[in-house]
Motif scaffolding. Structure first.
Motif, short mmCIF file in Angstrom:
data_model
loop_
_atom_site.label_atom_id
_atom_site.label_comp_id
_atom_site.label_asym_id
_atom_site.label_seq_id
_atom_site.Cartn_x
_atom_site.Cartn_y
_atom_site.Cartn_z
N ALA A 233 -2.56 29.46 -30.31
CA ALA A 233 -3.36 29.91 -31.45
C ALA A 233 -3.78 28.67 -32.21
CB ALA A 233 -2.54 30.84 -32.35
N SER B 78 -5.72 31.29 -27.78
CA SER B 78 -5.26 32.68 -27.77
C SER B 78 -5.81 33.44 -28.97
CB SER B 78 -3.73 32.74 -27.73
OG SER B 78 -3.17 32.06 -28.84
N GLU B 79 -5.76 32.82 -30.15
CA GLU B 79 -6.35 33.35 -31.37
C GLU B 79 -6.91 32.18 -32.16
OE1 GLU B 79 -3.29 36.03 -29.92
OE2 GLU B 79 -3.01 34.05 -30.83
N ALA C 297 -12.55 34.21 -28.66
CA ALA C 297 -11.21 34.47 -29.20
C ALA C 297 -11.26 35.45 -30.37
CB ALA C 297 -10.58 33.15 -29.66
N ARG C 298 -10.22 36.27 -30.49
CA ARG C 298 -10.04 37.04 -31.70
C ARG C 298 -9.95 36.05 -32.86
NH1 ARG C 298 -5.20 38.62 -31.99
NH2 ARG C 298 -5.52 40.15 -33.64
N THR C 299 -10.70 36.32 -33.93
CA THR C 299 -10.83 35.34 -35.00
C THR C 299 -10.49 35.96 -36.35
OG1 THR C 299 -12.59 34.21 -33.76
CG2 THR C 299 -12.42 33.70 -36.10
N VAL D 118 -1.61 36.80 -35.58
CA VAL D 118 -1.20 36.23 -34.29
C VAL D 118 -0.26 37.18 -33.55
CG1 VAL D 118 0.04 34.32 -33.20
CG2 VAL D 118 -1.57 33.86 -35.03
#
Length: 251
Positions: free
Chosen positions: A77, A100-101, A194-196, A249
């Protein structure tokens, strides 16, 4: 790996990239709150803190990649604050498989058309050189530091700025023109996979709030606007920021 870094805790890795004008102490109040659940990695950017000065044009994105490779981390992350958020954004675009994030805290943004007022502010700070104390005074005089400059963390903020300005006086001229990929991130935000999570205080410069609006183009993004927080939210609101990072996360 010639950059200075520290690792605290264990678990899912989180790499923290500090703001411009700061060093890894940007995270000094947040790391203790995260290290019980995660492996928290903090670093001093090139030419900052305990890391060596650049000898040529720095490439901060490759520095992040080199650190992850050095630590044998296929993914982490990535958390970035201010200029660190600009680096994190570029890294997420160019090395999506390593993120990952993505957590951005009041980030800068390469290619963004910053206003004349913002550029005048930056010029006003630079024109005070080599008077470091005047540079600090002009820096934290901006409305985006109103909360931090009256907080218990004022001296930490000032000390980071002082050390940053003094270090820059030793840099070669090439170091002031870092390598940023083209086209700039401002034109490529839709590519972030990515997830943000985007965190910003409501006591910010207008340009930084407009940058936040630009990030609405990121496909999978969540926004948190923190009341009563300014640009140095990492120092003034560490508990809230840590909780938002941890929840995101672990989600």
């Amino acid at each position: 790996m010639d950059l200075y870094y520290e690792i605290h805790g264990s678990g899912k890795p989180i790499l923290m990239i500090h703001s411009g004008g700061a060093d890894s102490r940007d995270w000094s109040l947040i790391t203790p709150l995260l290290q019980h659940r995660f492996q928290v990695i903090t670093m001093d950017g090139r030419g900052i803190g305990s890391s060596p000065s650049p000898v040529e044009q720095p490439n901060y994105i490759l520095d992040v990649l080199s650190l992850l490779d050095h630590l044998n981390l296929p993914q982490a992350a990535i958390v970035g604050h201010s200029m660190g958020g600009q680096i994190a954004t570029e890294f997420a675009i160019h090395y999506p498989e390593r993120v990952s994030e993505l957590v951005l805290i009041a980030p800068a943004l390469s290619g963004y058309p910053y206003s004349d007022e913002f550029q005048d502010y930056m010029k006003h700070v630079g024109e005070a050189a080599p008077d470091v104390e005047l540079m600090i005074e002009r820096s934290i005089g901006a409305p985006s530091y109103k909360v931090a400059r009256s907080s218990p963390q004022r001296e930490l903020m000032v000390d980071m700025l002082r050390r940053h300005f003094m270090r820059t006086f030793t840099w070669p001229a090439a170091a002031f023109a870092p390598i940023w990929p083209a086209p700039p991130a401002y034109e490529r935000l839709e590519e972030i996979r990515a997830r943000t999570l985007f965190i910003i205080g409501d006591q910010e410069l207008p340009d930084n709030l407009l940058v936040a609006e630009s990030f609405e183009r990121v496909p999978d993004i969540r926004f948190i606007r923190m009341t009563g927080a300014d640009h140095m939210v990492t120092l003034t609101h560490p508990e809230a920021v840590s909780q938002h990072i941890s929840d995101f996360v672990e989600d």
